[in-house]
Design an enzyme around this catalytic site. Structure first.
Site, PDB file in Angstrom:
ATOM      1  N   LEU A 133       0.837  -1.198   0.000  1.00  0.00           N
ATOM      2  CA  LEU A 133       0.000   0.000   0.000  1.00  0.00           C
ATOM      3  C   LEU A 133       0.871   1.248   0.000  1.00  0.00           C
ATOM      4  CD1 LEU A 133      -2.751   1.382   0.149  1.00  0.00           C
ATOM      5  CD2 LEU A 133      -2.623   1.200   2.642  1.00  0.00           C
ATOM      6  N   TYR A 134       1.965   1.201   0.748  1.00  0.00           N
ATOM      7  CA  TYR A 134       2.897   2.332   0.745  1.00  0.00           C
ATOM      8  C   TYR A 134       3.327   2.665  -0.684  1.00  0.00           C
ATOM      9  CZ  TYR A 134       7.348   4.813   1.145  1.00  0.00           C
ATOM     10  OH  TYR A 134       8.368   5.707   0.991  1.00  0.00           O
TER      11      TYR A 134
END
Length: 436
Positions: free
Chosen positions: A246-247
């Protein structure tokens, strides 16, 4: 240790017949991809609002609200400190005035100090959240304040604060380093990444587009955008649509958002894809940092192996080399072309890899730390979990070399020696202070 040590100096080819059926298939595939990415971004934004409802006094114990506290700012004394910190002190006419977001962070501290040393005006902005020990951020803040740099405590999502800063100071440049960092933490607190890395970036760009004059913006993307790519070294021309975390997805979204604001509003934007940055005053959540801590405490350390006992390696990049790339990006950034939120002409849009070009196995990193610390590590080899980490990073820096004059000079052994020296000094000093 001298004061200079204190101040901050990762099958065969085949032929397809052209038929209306295939054309429809391609068209449907394109629509599917577009719909997928649109749905993905909508989910991220929805997640932010669902998990982060408006609140005047959010509970500091709620991990999804870590950076949403309220702050006090304003008044004659506060404005005086802003103007003093923003004053250009260089004797040349090339001085710039920079707003550094995330100024109490690892890279932000080093970049702010380097700008101030050469005479530029610098104002920092940081929310001092507790993703990792805030006392380290406060120590960095104290270091910068001794150099005459004022760090405003506030959040990049605070529109009124940003408006006030831009009203008081005419920033020529913004060095945007504020972000929710860390690949693994995204599995615990996804909304914090949407809040900082997407909503916060958009908020900052909204303020910058309306500023008069508009500042040039340099911002931190990440090598994580290369995701599941297997072609190495990673080049800025490679695909970046396969994020492994997700980062990485939020950083990729940031690059697309930057393109939009450049295209519509004429903002000059430069994205920097950092490759595993390390060094003094670093982040405690990074492997080299917590390996050092655990080795000294006699704890075992977990070293990841990729599939089939493959090597996990990183393009470790020393902080001083990263700082040189950041300053060169600021110095070569062209002016934004918009006025009052309206684009007057094409504006500069760039993306650069900032790495060391020499990937090192994590096992070699541990060996160097053992020699520097004079302690044998207790190693525990484990398979790399599905947490967003990738097995290998390697930067192609030819574009940064050509356009920025970027040339890393610090190898891992030299850089870790400097880190260990700082680490031992910093934490022994803390122990002495606690014993008083």
């Amino acid at each position: 240790m001298s004061r200079l040590d204190e101040i901050p100096s990762s099958p065969g080819k085949f032929k397809m017949e052209k038929s209306s059926y295939l054309h429809r298939l391609r068209f449907q595939s394109s629509l599917t991809k577009f719909a997928f990415f649109s749905f993905f971004l909508l989910c991220l934004i929805s997640l932010l609002f669902l998990r982060s409802p408006p609140s005047v006094n959010p509970s500091p114990s709620d991990p999804s609200r870590r950076s949403l506290r309220t702050y006090t700012y304003g008044g004659p004394a506060w404005e005086k400190r802003l103007r003093s910190s923003a004053r250009i002190r260089t004797s040349t006419s090339n001085g710039i005035t920079v707003l550094v977001t995330g100024a109490a962070g690892f890279v932000g501290t080093h970049v702010s100090a380097a700008l101030k040393r050469r005479g530029d005006g610098v104002i920092g902005l940081d929310n001092f959240n507790d993703y990792y020990d805030p006392s380290l951020k406060r120590a960095r803040q104290a270091l910068l304040e001794r150099s005459g740099i004022f760090i405003v405590e506030g959040d990049i999502n605070d529109v009124e604060l940003l408006r006030k800063l831009f009203k008081i100071v005419s920033f020529t440049h913004v060095m945007h380093l504020a972000a929710q960092a860390g690949v693994r933490y995204a599995m615990e607190n996804p909304s914090s990444y949407v809040h900082s890395n997407i909503a916060g970036f958009v908020n900052l760009l909204e303020i910058c587009k309306s500023a008069n004059p508009q500042p040039a913006i340099v911002w931190a993307s990440s090598s994580s955008v290369y995701g599941l790519n297997t072609k190495v070294p990673f080049s800025e021309k490679d695909r970046t649509d396969q994020p492994a975390s997700l980062y990485a997805a939020t950083k990729k979204a940031g690059e697309e958002i930057a393109h939009t604001y450049n295209h519509i509003y004429g903002l000059s934007l430069t994205g920097l894809r950092f490759f595993t940055v390390y060094g003094p005053w670093g982040r405690p959540d990074m492997a080299y940092f917590f390996f050092t801590k655990d080795i000294l405490k006699g704890k075992s350390i977990s070293i990841f192996e990729s599939a089939n006992h493959g090597t996990v390696a990183r393009d470790f990049t020393y902080i001083d080399d990263i700082v040189k790339g950041c300053l060169a990006s600021l110095d070569t950034a062209e002016k934004s072309t918009g006025t009052g939120g309206k684009k007057r002409g094409p504006a500069q849009l760039r993306v650069f890899n900032l790495g060391n070009t020499s990937p090192v196995p994590v096992s070699d990193l541990v060996s160097i730390l053992e020699r520097q610390l004079k302690v044998k590590a207790k190693k525990n080899l484990i398979k790399m979990p599905r947490n967003g980490d990738v097995p290998y990073t390697h930067a192609n820096i030819s574009l940064a070399q050509r356009e920025l004059g970027y040339k890393p000079t610090t190898d891992l052994q030299t850089g870790l020696k400097k880190f260990v020296r700082w680490y031992l000094s910093y934490y022994s000093g803390q122990k002495k202070a606690a014993a008083r």
